[in-house]
Enzyme design. Structure first.
Site, PDB file in Angstrom:
ATOM      1  N   LEU A 111       0.812  -1.212   0.000  1.00 18.99           N
ATOM      2  CA  LEU A 111       0.000   0.000   0.000  1.00 18.99           C
ATOM      3  C   LEU A 111       0.851   1.270   0.000  1.00 18.99           C
ATOM      4  CD1 LEU A 111      -2.712   1.394   0.037  1.00 18.99           C
ATOM      5  CD2 LEU A 111      -2.818   1.047   2.523  1.00 18.99           C
ATOM      6  N   HIS A 112       0.570   2.149  -0.966  1.00 15.15           N
ATOM      7  CA  HIS A 112       1.282   3.420  -1.068  1.00 15.15           C
ATOM      8  C   HIS A 112       0.491   4.391  -1.935  1.00 15.15           C
ATOM      9  CE1 HIS A 112       2.428   1.230  -4.722  1.00 15.15           C
ATOM     10  NE2 HIS A 112       2.733   2.404  -5.278  1.00 15.15           N
ATOM     11  N   LEU A 113       0.693   5.666  -1.671  1.00  9.65           N
ATOM     12  CA  LEU A 113       0.223   6.753  -2.521  1.00  9.65           C
ATOM     13  C   LEU A 113       1.441   7.431  -3.146  1.00  9.65           C
ATOM     14  CD1 LEU A 113      -2.405   8.575  -0.241  1.00  9.65           C
ATOM     15  CD2 LEU A 113      -2.794   6.655  -1.791  1.00  9.65           C
TER      16      LEU A 113
END
Length: 385
Positions: A217-219
Site C-alpha cells: 500500500l502506497h500513494l
C-alpha cells in the site's frame, strides 16, 4: 554538510557519515490542524517555472530539502534535471513532459493478476528499501480531532521520479498491506496536499490493474508547476445529497468528490471515497485516484479559485504490466492530464488527438461504465450508521 532544521528544530537531512543512516530512525514531521491551509493558495500569473520560486510551507521545506539531499547523494536511479515540458495544443490542455530515464530505468512491475491480489513478502516491498530513502514519518498531533485512527506514514523517495519532489506515502510497511486504498492513508494524502502551500503538489493512487507496480500500500505525491484540466473541469451532481459528481469533460470522465477543508466534511468524504474504491476492488474493477486543490463542483472553469480539494476517481479497464511502444502508460497522472512521455520522438510528435485515443482505450465500455455509475450512486445513498 550543514544540518538544516525546520521551525520546530527538526532536521530531515541524513548525517554526513552514511554508516549512521541505518543507526537512527527517520525524524517525525508532526503537524496540527492549524497547518492545513485551505484558502489563499492560488496559481500566480505568470506561474514560476521552478519550485524554488514559490513561497514554501514548513512541509514543503522539509520535503524538498530532504529530497534534494537524497538526489545529491545519488540515492535515485537517475539525476532529475529540469524536464522539457509542453502544453499540447487543443481544448484539453494536456501537460506533456519528456522523461526518458523513468521510461528506461523504473522498476519492472510485479506479476499482478488480480485487483484483489494478496501481499507477497517475497516480492519487492517497502520493508526492503534502504534507510536513506525514508525522508520522515508524517504524524498528526495526537490531540487533533478525528474519528479515524492515527497512522504511521513514511514519506519515501520514489527512486524513479516523475517530477521534482516525487515521494511515496507508505503506511507502516511491517503491516504488509496490499495495494488497496484505506481511510488512514487517504487522509494522510489529503492532508499532505493541504500542508503544502504549492497549488501543484498532488497526490494519487493506482490500484492493482491500474498500473500500480508494487503490491504494497502506497500513494504517490509530487510537484508539478502547471495547472491541470481536472482542477476546474465542470461537473454535474449524481446524487441528491451532493456527495458525488460526474466530471464529463476530457481527459477522461471521472467521479468527483470535494471537500472545502479539514474537519467532519473531510472525514465524511474519505469514508465515501473508500466505500467507492472498496466496491470497485470487490468487483475486480481497476481504478485510479487523483487528489488536487481545485474549484468547487458545478460550472467551474480553468481559472476558478482553488477553494478546496478535489478527489477524482476513475474506474478503468485492467492493465497488468507495462505496454511497450506507446508514448505513455495511462495511470493516475495521465488521467488527470499530466503526460510523462518516454521518448523524444513521441514527445515531439504527440498530439491531443493521439493522447485522447490512448487514454480512452483504457476506459470501461459504456455499458459497464453506466453500471458502475449506478452502483456508486446507490452506495452514496447508504449513509453509514
Amino acid at each position: 554538510m550543514a544540518i538544516l532544521c525546520d521551525s520546530h528544530g527538526t532536521s530531515y537531512l541524513l548525517p554526513p557519515d552514511h554508516e549512521d543512516w541505518g543507526e537512527q530512525d527517520a525524524p517525525a514531521f508532526v503537524y496540527g490542524q492549524e497547518e492545513l491551509v485551505v484558502g489563499g493558495v492560488q496559481w500566480p500569473s505568470p506561474t514560476p517555472s521552478t519550485l524554488h520560486s514559490w513561497p514554501l510551507s514548513r512541509f514543503d521545506s522539509a520535503l524538498c530539502s530532504a529530497w534534494r539531499q537524497r538526489m545529491e547523494l545519488g540515492l535515485f536511479h537517475y539525476r532529475l534535471g529540469e524536464l522539457q515540458t509542453q502544453v499540447l495544443p487543443g481544448a484539453v490542455g494536456f501537460v506533456a513532459q519528456l522523461n526518458v530515464e523513468r521510461g528506461v530505468q523504473r522498476r519492472r512491475p510485479q506479476n499482478i493478476k488480480s485487483v484483489r491480489q494478496a501481499f507477497d513478502p517475497e516480492q519487492f516491498n517497502f520493508n526492503k528499501i534502504r534507510p536513506g530513502e525514508v525522508l520522515f514519518h508524517l504524524h498528526r498531533e495526537p490531540d487533533t480531532p478525528s474519528t479515524l485512527p492515527q497512522e504511521d506514514i513514511l514519506v519515501v523517495i520514489n527512486i524513479s521520479p516523475l517530477e521534482w519532489g516525487h515521494v511515496l506515502l507508505v503506511p507502516e510497511p511491517a503491516q504488509g498491506l496490499a495495494q488497496r486504498l484505506l481511510p488512514g492513508v487517504l487522509r494522510a494524502g489529503l492532508e499532505a496536499v493541504l500542508l503544502s502551500s504549492h497549488p501543484g503538489f498532488r497526490v494519487g493512487f493506482n490500484s492493482l490493474g491500474g498500473l500500480a507496480s508494487v503490491n504494497h500500500l502506497h500513494l504517490h505525491g509530487y510537484y508539478l508547476a502547471h495547472r491541470l484540466p481536472v482542477e476546474g473541469a465542470p461537473s454535474q451532481p449524481l446524487d441528491p445529497g451532493g456527495h458525488l459528481y460526474l466530471l464529463q469533460t476530457l481527459p477522461a470522465p471521472g467521479f468527483l468528490f470535494y471537500t472545502s477543508g479539514p474537519g467532519p466534511d473531510l472525514e465524511a468524504m474519505i469514508s465515501r471515497v473508500c466505500r467507492a474504491t472498496d466496491y470497485l476492488a470487490d468487483q475486480e474493477i481497476a481504478h485510479n485516484l487523483f487528489v488536487t486543490r481545485g474549484a468547487p463542483p458545478g460550472k467551474a472553469s480553468p481559472c476558478s479559485a482553488l477553494a478546496g480539494v478535489r478527489v477524482v476517481l476513475w474506474a478503468r479497464k485492467s492493465s497488468f504490466g507495462i505496454k511497450e511502444g506507446e508514448a505513455f502508460n495511462v495511470a493516475l497522472c495521465e488521467l488527470a492530464g499530466h503526460l510523462p512521455v518516454k521518448t523524444a520522438q513521441d514527445f515531439s510528435s504527440l498530439t491531443e488527438a493521439a493522447a485522447k485515443a490512448l487514454i480512452q482505450d483504457c476506459l470501461l465500455p459504456p455499458a459497464q461504465a453506466a453500471a458502475v455509475r449506478a452502483a456508486l450512486v446507490a452506495l452514496m445513498a447508504q449513509e453509514e450508521p
